[in-house]
Write a protein that holds these residues in place. Structure first.
Motif, PDB file in Angstrom:
ATOM      1  N   ALA A  82       7.822  37.808 -22.977  1.00 28.47           N
ATOM      2  CA  ALA A  82       9.049  38.914 -22.738  1.00 28.47           C
ATOM      3  C   ALA A  82       9.279  37.905 -21.499  1.00 28.47           C
ATOM      4  CB  ALA A  82       9.029  40.168 -21.925  1.00 28.47           C
ATOM      5  N   VAL A  83       8.159  37.372 -20.303  1.00 28.15           N
ATOM      6  CA  VAL A  83       8.368  37.163 -19.453  1.00 28.15           C
ATOM      7  C   VAL A  83       7.484  35.858 -18.749  1.00 28.15           C
ATOM      8  CG1 VAL A  83      10.141  38.210 -17.666  1.00 28.15           C
ATOM      9  CG2 VAL A  83       7.221  38.998 -17.795  1.00 28.15           C
ATOM     10  N   ARG A  84       8.079  34.551 -18.001  1.00 27.67           N
ATOM     11  CA  ARG A  84       6.551  34.069 -17.373  1.00 27.67           C
ATOM     12  C   ARG A  84       6.816  32.971 -16.720  1.00 27.67           C
ATOM     13  NH1 ARG A  84       7.673  28.424 -18.181  1.00 27.67           N
ATOM     14  NH2 ARG A  84       4.943  28.337 -18.517  1.00 27.67           N
ATOM     15  N   ALA A  85       5.755  32.625 -15.661  1.00 25.09           N
ATOM     16  CA  ALA A  85       6.173  32.265 -14.186  1.00 25.09           C
ATOM     17  C   ALA A  85       5.017  31.225 -14.164  1.00 25.09           C
ATOM     18  CB  ALA A  85       5.576  32.680 -13.074  1.00 25.09           C
ATOM     19  N   ASP A  86       5.508  29.650 -13.772  1.00 28.25           N
ATOM     20  CA  ASP A  86       4.679  28.940 -13.418  1.00 28.25           C
ATOM     21  C   ASP A  86       4.650  29.098 -11.434  1.00 28.25           C
ATOM     22  OD1 ASP A  86       3.866  27.587 -15.480  1.00 28.25           O
ATOM     23  OD2 ASP A  86       5.897  26.986 -16.023  1.00 28.25           O
ATOM     24  N   ALA A  87       3.824  28.801 -10.545  1.00 27.35           N
ATOM     25  CA  ALA A  87       3.664  28.523  -8.839  1.00 27.35           C
ATOM     26  C   ALA A  87       2.527  28.133  -8.915  1.00 27.35           C
ATOM     27  CB  ALA A  87       3.111  30.737  -9.110  1.00 27.35           C
ATOM     28  N   LEU A  88       3.407  28.215  -7.377  1.00 33.55           N
ATOM     29  CA  LEU A  88       2.003  28.033  -6.510  1.00 33.55           C
ATOM     30  C   LEU A  88       1.919  28.792  -5.175  1.00 33.55           C
ATOM     31  CD1 LEU A  88       1.318  24.637  -4.990  1.00 33.55           C
ATOM     32  CD2 LEU A  88       3.482  24.872  -3.632  1.00 33.55           C
ATOM     33  N   PHE A  89       1.005  28.920  -4.702  1.00 32.51           N
ATOM     34  CA  PHE A  89      -0.198  29.596  -4.114  1.00 32.51           C
ATOM     35  C   PHE A  89      -0.780  28.473  -3.138  1.00 32.51           C
ATOM     36  CE2 PHE A  89       0.139  34.250  -4.873  1.00 32.51           C
ATOM     37  CZ  PHE A  89       0.154  33.880  -5.820  1.00 32.51           C
ATOM     38  N   VAL A  90      -0.224  28.956  -1.385  1.00 31.26           N
ATOM     39  CA  VAL A  90      -0.657  27.847  -0.585  1.00 31.26           C
ATOM     40  C   VAL A  90      -2.188  29.043   0.148  1.00 31.26           C
ATOM     41  CG1 VAL A  90      -0.486  26.453   1.377  1.00 31.26           C
ATOM     42  CG2 VAL A  90       1.190  26.773  -0.538  1.00 31.26           C
ATOM     43  N   GLU A  91      -3.012  28.255   0.105  1.00 32.18           N
ATOM     44  CA  GLU A  91      -4.663  29.129   1.179  1.00 32.18           C
ATOM     45  C   GLU A  91      -4.148  29.326   2.556  1.00 32.18           C
ATOM     46  OE1 GLU A  91      -8.168  27.231   0.117  1.00 32.18           O
ATOM     47  OE2 GLU A  91      -8.722  28.065   1.695  1.00 32.18           O
ATOM     48  N   VAL A  92      -4.244  30.335   3.514  1.00 26.15           N
ATOM     49  CA  VAL A  92      -3.918  30.354   4.448  1.00 26.15           C
ATOM     50  C   VAL A  92      -5.486  31.102   5.008  1.00 26.15           C
ATOM     51  CG1 VAL A  92      -2.017  31.007   4.462  1.00 26.15           C
ATOM     52  CG2 VAL A  92      -3.178  32.840   4.052  1.00 26.15           C
ATOM     53  N   LYS A  93      -5.048  31.078   6.312  1.00 26.22           N
ATOM     54  CA  LYS A  93      -6.009  31.742   6.870  1.00 26.22           C
ATOM     55  C   LYS A  93      -5.985  33.843   7.635  1.00 26.22           C
ATOM     56  CE  LYS A  93      -9.164  28.827   7.641  1.00 26.22           C
ATOM     57  NZ  LYS A  93     -10.156  28.497   7.506  1.00 26.22           N
ATOM     58  N   VAL A  94      -6.261  34.591   7.539  1.00 28.44           N
ATOM     59  CA  VAL A  94      -6.038  36.502   8.216  1.00 28.44           C
ATOM     60  C   VAL A  94      -5.140  35.842   8.666  1.00 28.44           C
ATOM     61  CG1 VAL A  94      -7.418  37.771   8.719  1.00 28.44           C
ATOM     62  CG2 VAL A  94      -8.604  36.904   7.208  1.00 28.44           C
ATOM     63  N   ASP A  95      -5.509  34.836  10.001  1.00 30.77           N
ATOM     64  CA  ASP A  95      -4.503  34.652  10.657  1.00 30.77           C
ATOM     65  C   ASP A  95      -3.228  35.144  10.060  1.00 30.77           C
ATOM     66  OD1 ASP A  95      -7.349  34.646  12.394  1.00 30.77           O
ATOM     67  OD2 ASP A  95      -6.521  32.659  12.921  1.00 30.77           O
ATOM     68  N   HIS A  96      -3.170  34.848   9.727  1.00 30.49           N
ATOM     69  CA  HIS A  96      -1.797  34.475   8.853  1.00 30.49           C
ATOM     70  C   HIS A  96      -1.338  36.145   8.470  1.00 30.49           C
ATOM     71  CE1 HIS A  96       1.652  33.611   5.776  1.00 30.49           C
ATOM     72  NE2 HIS A  96       1.498  35.121   5.742  1.00 30.49           N
ATOM     73  N   PHE A  97      -1.598  36.972   8.178  1.00 28.48           N
ATOM     74  CA  PHE A  97      -1.551  38.325   8.351  1.00 28.48           C
ATOM     75  C   PHE A  97      -1.251  39.054   9.390  1.00 28.48           C
ATOM     76  CE2 PHE A  97      -3.572  36.206   4.736  1.00 28.48           C
ATOM     77  CZ  PHE A  97      -2.675  37.177   3.651  1.00 28.48           C
ATOM     78  N   VAL A  98      -2.160  38.988  10.557  1.00 28.30           N
ATOM     79  CA  VAL A  98      -2.202  38.706  11.909  1.00 28.30           C
ATOM     80  C   VAL A  98      -1.229  38.725  12.339  1.00 28.30           C
ATOM     81  CG1 VAL A  98      -3.508  39.669  13.876  1.00 28.30           C
ATOM     82  CG2 VAL A  98      -4.860  39.290  11.348  1.00 28.30           C
ATOM     83  N   ASP A  99      -1.066  37.603  12.289  1.00 25.82           N
ATOM     84  CA  ASP A  99       0.156  37.032  13.255  1.00 25.82           C
ATOM     85  C   ASP A  99       1.932  37.782  13.119  1.00 25.82           C
ATOM     86  OD1 ASP A  99      -1.518  35.183  14.519  1.00 25.82           O
ATOM     87  OD2 ASP A  99      -1.192  33.314  13.525  1.00 25.82           O
ATOM     88  N   HIS A 100       1.596  37.373  11.741  1.00 24.45           N
ATOM     89  CA  HIS A 100       3.150  37.685  11.014  1.00 24.45           C
ATOM     90  C   HIS A 100       3.246  38.883  10.562  1.00 24.45           C
ATOM     91  CE1 HIS A 100       4.028  33.513  11.051  1.00 24.45           C
ATOM     92  NE2 HIS A 100       2.985  33.050  10.669  1.00 24.45           N
ATOM     93  N   GLY A 101       2.552  40.040  10.104  1.00 26.33           N
ATOM     94  CA  GLY A 101       2.219  41.195  10.085  1.00 26.33           C
ATOM     95  C   GLY A 101       3.052  42.513  10.863  1.00 26.33           C
ATOM     96  N   ARG A 102       3.731  43.378  11.400  1.00 31.22           N
ATOM     97  CA  ARG A 102       3.520  43.999  11.745  1.00 31.22           C
ATOM     98  C   ARG A 102       2.435  45.069  12.218  1.00 31.22           C
ATOM     99  NH1 ARG A 102       8.322  49.138  10.749  1.00 31.22           N
ATOM    100  NH2 ARG A 102       6.545  49.863   9.806  1.00 31.22           N
ATOM    101  N   GLN A 103       3.096  44.975  13.681  1.00 28.64           N
ATOM    102  CA  GLN A 103       1.350  46.047  15.126  1.00 28.64           C
ATOM    103  C   GLN A 103       0.930  46.610  13.909  1.00 28.64           C
ATOM    104  OE1 GLN A 103       0.409  43.239  16.261  1.00 28.64           O
ATOM    105  NE2 GLN A 103      -0.922  45.250  16.718  1.00 28.64           N
TER     106      GLN A 103
END
Ligand SMILES: CCCCCCCCCC(=O)SCCNC(=O)CCNC(=O)[C@H](O)C(C)(C)COP(=O)(O)OP(=O)(O)OC[C@H]1O[C@@H](n2cnc3c(N)ncnc32)[C@H](O)[C@@H]1OP(=O)(O)O
Length: 194
Positions: A150-171
């Motif tokens: 029914a569905v298919r996908a190809d993707a590219l994920f990029v490795e990040v540090k935990v800081d990615h979430f701490v820096d960008h996520g809502r407090q």
């Protein structure tokens, strides 16, 4: 028409993915990475509640049953919800690499409509790794692992540090996670492993 764009072709120096020695055993349920994740979190009433299970190598399977809250057209799953199911399934592969990574690019083919009440059987695998870039692919079949595609996908994920979430996520959500020792342990397990 299907097939991924040039941006999703691994470069010449890409290598085969390596399953982390501490990855969950084949057949093991991976569990939710975050209670409030729309894809896998048990705390999201209208979320997908997608359940992924480790496979062989750097592969996994997952299941998601389309609910009335997931409709686009009457009685049919919304395409964005199906893309989310693919994204979540592909993101779950990072458990097997024990790498923290986010979706950089996701290319999706919608081949058949998916009715409400249908269980989508998903399969995903990492195909190549080049530095921080993780190339992967997924399929979703209707009604069973051997059902119609029914569905298919190809993707590219990029490795990040935990800081990615701490820096960008809502407090407030970041703070709630920081106050939860189980969540911290889960995240750190990824961070300290190569
Ligand atoms: C705790 C575990 C949590 C797991 C969550 C799983 C949930 C399901 C998955 C998701 O939905 S994640 C949420 C959706 N994704 C995002 O919010 C990501 C938003 N984008 C970013 O934060 C940044 O653009 C990104 C981290 C992806 C990249 O930024 P960086 O500054 O770190 O890297 P850079 O831009 O230098 O790119 C690194 C390499 O990736 C390539 N790249 C990045 N984005 C690309 C893209 N879109 N298409 C093709 N290539 C891309 C880029 O060309 C480059 O290649 P080279 O190393 O060869 O130069």
């Amino acid at each position: 028409m299907s097939g991924s764009s040039a941006a999703l072709q691994p470069p010449a120096d890409a290598v085969k993915p390596v399953r982390h020695p501490d990855a969950p055993a084949p057949g093991e349920l991976l569990g939710a990475h975050y209670e409030h994740c729309f894809g896998c979190g048990p705390g999201q009433p209208h979320g997908l509640h997608l359940e992924a299970r480790a496979g062989e190598g750097v592969s996994l399977t997952a299941e998601f049953t389309v609910q009335p809250a997931h409709q686009g057209a009457p009685g049919l799953a919304h395409g964005g919800v199906l893309a989310t199911a693919l994204d979540e399934t592909l993101g779950s592969l990072n458990w097997l690499l024990r790498t923290i990574a986010v979706t950089g690019r996701l290319e999706t083919d919608f081949l058949r409509p998916v009715p409400v009440g249908t269980t989508l059987y998903l399969e995903a695998e990492v195909t190549a790794v080049a530095g921080r870039k993780i190339y992967c692919t997924a399929t979703g079949r209707l009604g069973g692992p051997g059902g119609p595609l029914a569905v298919r996908a190809d993707a590219l994920f990029v490795e990040v540090k935990v800081d990615h979430f701490v820096d960008h996520g809502r407090q407030e959500e970041i703070q709630a996670v920081m106050n939860d020792p189980d969540q911290i342990r889960r995240t750190r397990a990824f961070e300290v492993n190569p």
